[in-house]
Motif scaffolding. Structure first.
Motif, PDB file in Angstrom:
ATOM      1  N   GLY A 134       0.545  -1.456   0.176  1.00 23.24           N
ATOM      2  CA  GLY A 134       0.411  -0.405  -0.093  1.00 23.24           C
ATOM      3  C   GLY A 134       1.112   1.116   0.410  1.00 23.24           C
ATOM      4  O   GLY A 134       0.223   2.401   0.279  1.00 23.24           O
ATOM      5  N   ASP A 135       2.472   1.402   0.131  1.00 21.11           N
ATOM      6  CA  ASP A 135       3.094   2.147   0.586  1.00 21.11           C
ATOM      7  C   ASP A 135       3.141   2.771  -1.359  1.00 21.11           C
ATOM      8  O   ASP A 135       3.025   1.937  -2.257  1.00 21.11           O
ATOM      9  CB  ASP A 135       4.441   1.962   1.134  1.00 21.11           C
ATOM     10  CG  ASP A 135       4.840   2.313   2.314  1.00 21.11           C
ATOM     11  OD1 ASP A 135       3.027   2.122   2.683  1.00 21.11           O
ATOM     12  OD2 ASP A 135       5.138   1.176   2.896  1.00 21.11           O
ATOM     13  N   ARG A 136       3.780   4.093  -1.238  1.00 21.31           N
ATOM     14  CA  ARG A 136       4.000   4.842  -2.521  1.00 21.31           C
ATOM     15  C   ARG A 136       5.051   5.598  -2.109  1.00 21.31           C
ATOM     16  O   ARG A 136       5.013   6.189  -1.168  1.00 21.31           O
ATOM     17  CB  ARG A 136       2.415   6.071  -2.483  1.00 21.31           C
ATOM     18  CG  ARG A 136       2.954   6.816  -4.223  1.00 21.31           C
ATOM     19  CD  ARG A 136       1.891   7.716  -4.380  1.00 21.31           C
ATOM     20  NE  ARG A 136       2.617   8.260  -5.973  1.00 21.31           N
ATOM     21  CZ  ARG A 136       2.825   8.856  -6.607  1.00 21.31           C
ATOM     22  NH1 ARG A 136       3.225   9.993  -4.924  1.00 21.31           N
ATOM     23  NH2 ARG A 136       2.622   9.994  -7.117  1.00 21.31           N
ATOM     24  N   LEU A 137       6.198   5.820  -3.241  1.00 28.42           N
ATOM     25  CA  LEU A 137       7.443   5.960  -3.196  1.00 28.42           C
ATOM     26  C   LEU A 137       7.210   6.983  -4.600  1.00 28.42           C
ATOM     27  O   LEU A 137       6.395   6.888  -5.297  1.00 28.42           O
ATOM     28  CB  LEU A 137       8.556   5.263  -3.213  1.00 28.42           C
ATOM     29  CG  LEU A 137       8.432   4.362  -1.487  1.00 28.42           C
ATOM     30  CD1 LEU A 137       9.274   2.988  -2.165  1.00 28.42           C
ATOM     31  CD2 LEU A 137       8.430   4.658  -0.379  1.00 28.42           C
ATOM     32  N   GLU A 138       8.046   8.530  -4.002  1.00 29.13           N
ATOM     33  CA  GLU A 138       7.830   9.329  -4.631  1.00 29.13           C
ATOM     34  C   GLU A 138       9.514  10.175  -4.277  1.00 29.13           C
ATOM     35  O   GLU A 138       9.935  10.414  -3.482  1.00 29.13           O
ATOM     36  CB  GLU A 138       6.965  10.639  -4.606  1.00 29.13           C
ATOM     37  CG  GLU A 138       7.576  11.573  -5.570  1.00 29.13           C
ATOM     38  CD  GLU A 138       6.561  12.355  -6.296  1.00 29.13           C
ATOM     39  OE1 GLU A 138       6.734  13.363  -6.766  1.00 29.13           O
ATOM     40  OE2 GLU A 138       4.992  12.106  -5.369  1.00 29.13           O
ATOM     41  N   GLY A 139      10.470   9.291  -5.735  1.00 30.52           N
ATOM     42  CA  GLY A 139      11.711  10.799  -5.636  1.00 30.52           C
ATOM     43  C   GLY A 139      12.132  11.538  -6.327  1.00 30.52           C
ATOM     44  O   GLY A 139      11.799  11.089  -7.092  1.00 30.52           O
ATOM     45  N   ARG A 140      12.928  12.209  -6.046  1.00 30.25           N
ATOM     46  CA  ARG A 140      13.089  13.541  -6.978  1.00 30.25           C
ATOM     47  C   ARG A 140      14.888  14.049  -6.405  1.00 30.25           C
ATOM     48  O   ARG A 140      15.048  14.361  -5.554  1.00 30.25           O
ATOM     49  CB  ARG A 140      12.140  14.421  -6.397  1.00 30.25           C
ATOM     50  CG  ARG A 140      10.481  15.166  -6.513  1.00 30.25           C
ATOM     51  CD  ARG A 140      10.117  15.526  -6.237  1.00 30.25           C
ATOM     52  NE  ARG A 140       8.376  15.346  -6.813  1.00 30.25           N
ATOM     53  CZ  ARG A 140       7.871  15.829  -8.124  1.00 30.25           C
ATOM     54  NH1 ARG A 140       8.733  17.046  -8.682  1.00 30.25           N
ATOM     55  NH2 ARG A 140       6.611  15.930  -7.789  1.00 30.25           N
ATOM     56  N   ILE A 141      14.843  14.647  -7.321  1.00 33.71           N
ATOM     57  CA  ILE A 141      16.162  15.175  -7.954  1.00 33.71           C
ATOM     58  C   ILE A 141      15.918  16.580  -8.534  1.00 33.71           C
ATOM     59  O   ILE A 141      15.394  16.586  -9.587  1.00 33.71           O
ATOM     60  CB  ILE A 141      17.211  14.189  -8.090  1.00 33.71           C
ATOM     61  CG1 ILE A 141      17.599  13.771  -7.405  1.00 33.71           C
ATOM     62  CG2 ILE A 141      18.940  15.578  -8.726  1.00 33.71           C
ATOM     63  CD1 ILE A 141      19.116  12.335  -7.941  1.00 33.71           C
TER      64      ILE A 141
END
Length: 235
Positions: free
Chosen positions: A215-222
């Protein structure tokens, strides 16, 4: 010559502004490239040489996908990283020439079965089962290196690298905190392998790694890159 069975097509990654896709030949990863991350896992900071491991191209997973919780683990972790995509061949390259091999950059997750990795480390075994598994190398679209000028991006400058889980920031650091810079990483790797177009380099993760759950949502940003997003399927 005939083949006994068909293999899947070569894994490839979307490139912003391009109709063609970037075919993936190999995936190299560097461990413990941020001092704070090394310390949070109880590891010494090794400044003698980068620590390398690999993932098979079959581990590639595209941004935006929803995946099942990885098998064989009770403690799968996220690790947000800058990914370097090579576009030229090089062997025993000097650090001052290393960036000429770069085709582009992307955001990526080095997913890790931490319990399997820790068990292997405790016995002095390789990390393979903890690191190299299906959907373990998540990647966003590649931005070509020359396009970074338009986005005010410089991978040696004070660019932030962040990861949010379910909207809550878990990792937040600067790319400049890397122990080994991009030119140093590429130069070191080129002394161990004949580098070629299609090689990806995951450059290490900052502190703040942690577990994921269904159920987790990951969002990575640079800054200057397209984000990378992954959802763990709810059971």
């Amino acid at each position: 010559m005939s083949l006994l069975f068909e293999l899947p097509e070569v894994p490839c990654v979307a490139v912003l502004g391009e109709h063609g896709r970037y075919p993936v030949r190999r995936i190299f990863c560097v461990g413990r490239n941020y001092a704070a991350h090394a310390r949070e896992l109880g590891n010494a900071v090794d400044r003698e040489a980068p620590i390398w491991f690999t993932k098979a191209p079959a581990a590639l997973c595209h941004s935006g996908e929803t995946i099942a919780y990885p098998p064989g683990t009770q403690d799968c972790h996220y690790e947000m990283e800058l990914v370097v995509a090579l576009g030229a061949a090089g062997f025993e390259v000097a650090a001052e020439d290393a960036m000429s091999l770069v085709y582009g950059y992307a955001c990526g997750f080095d997913m890790t079965r931490r319990d399997l990795q820790n068990a292997a480390k405790a016995k002095g075994y390789p990390w393979d089962t903890g690191k190299d598994f299906e959907n373990g190398a998540v990647i966003g679209p590649i931005t070509r290196a020359e396009a970074f000028g338009q986005n005010a991006f410089d991978p040696s400058a004070e660019q932030r690298i962040t990861l949010a889980k379910n909207g809550e920031t878990k990792q937040d650091a600067l790319l400049s905190e890397m122990i080994w810079s991009l030119p140093e990483l590429i130069a070191d790797l080129s002394r161990l392998y004949h580098l070629a177009p299609g090689d990806l380099i995951y450059t290490g993760t900052p502190a703040g790694v942690g577990p994921v759950a269904p159920g987790d949502r990951l969002e990575g940003r640079i800054e200057g890159l397209e984000p990378v997003v992954l959802t763990i399927d709810a059971i």
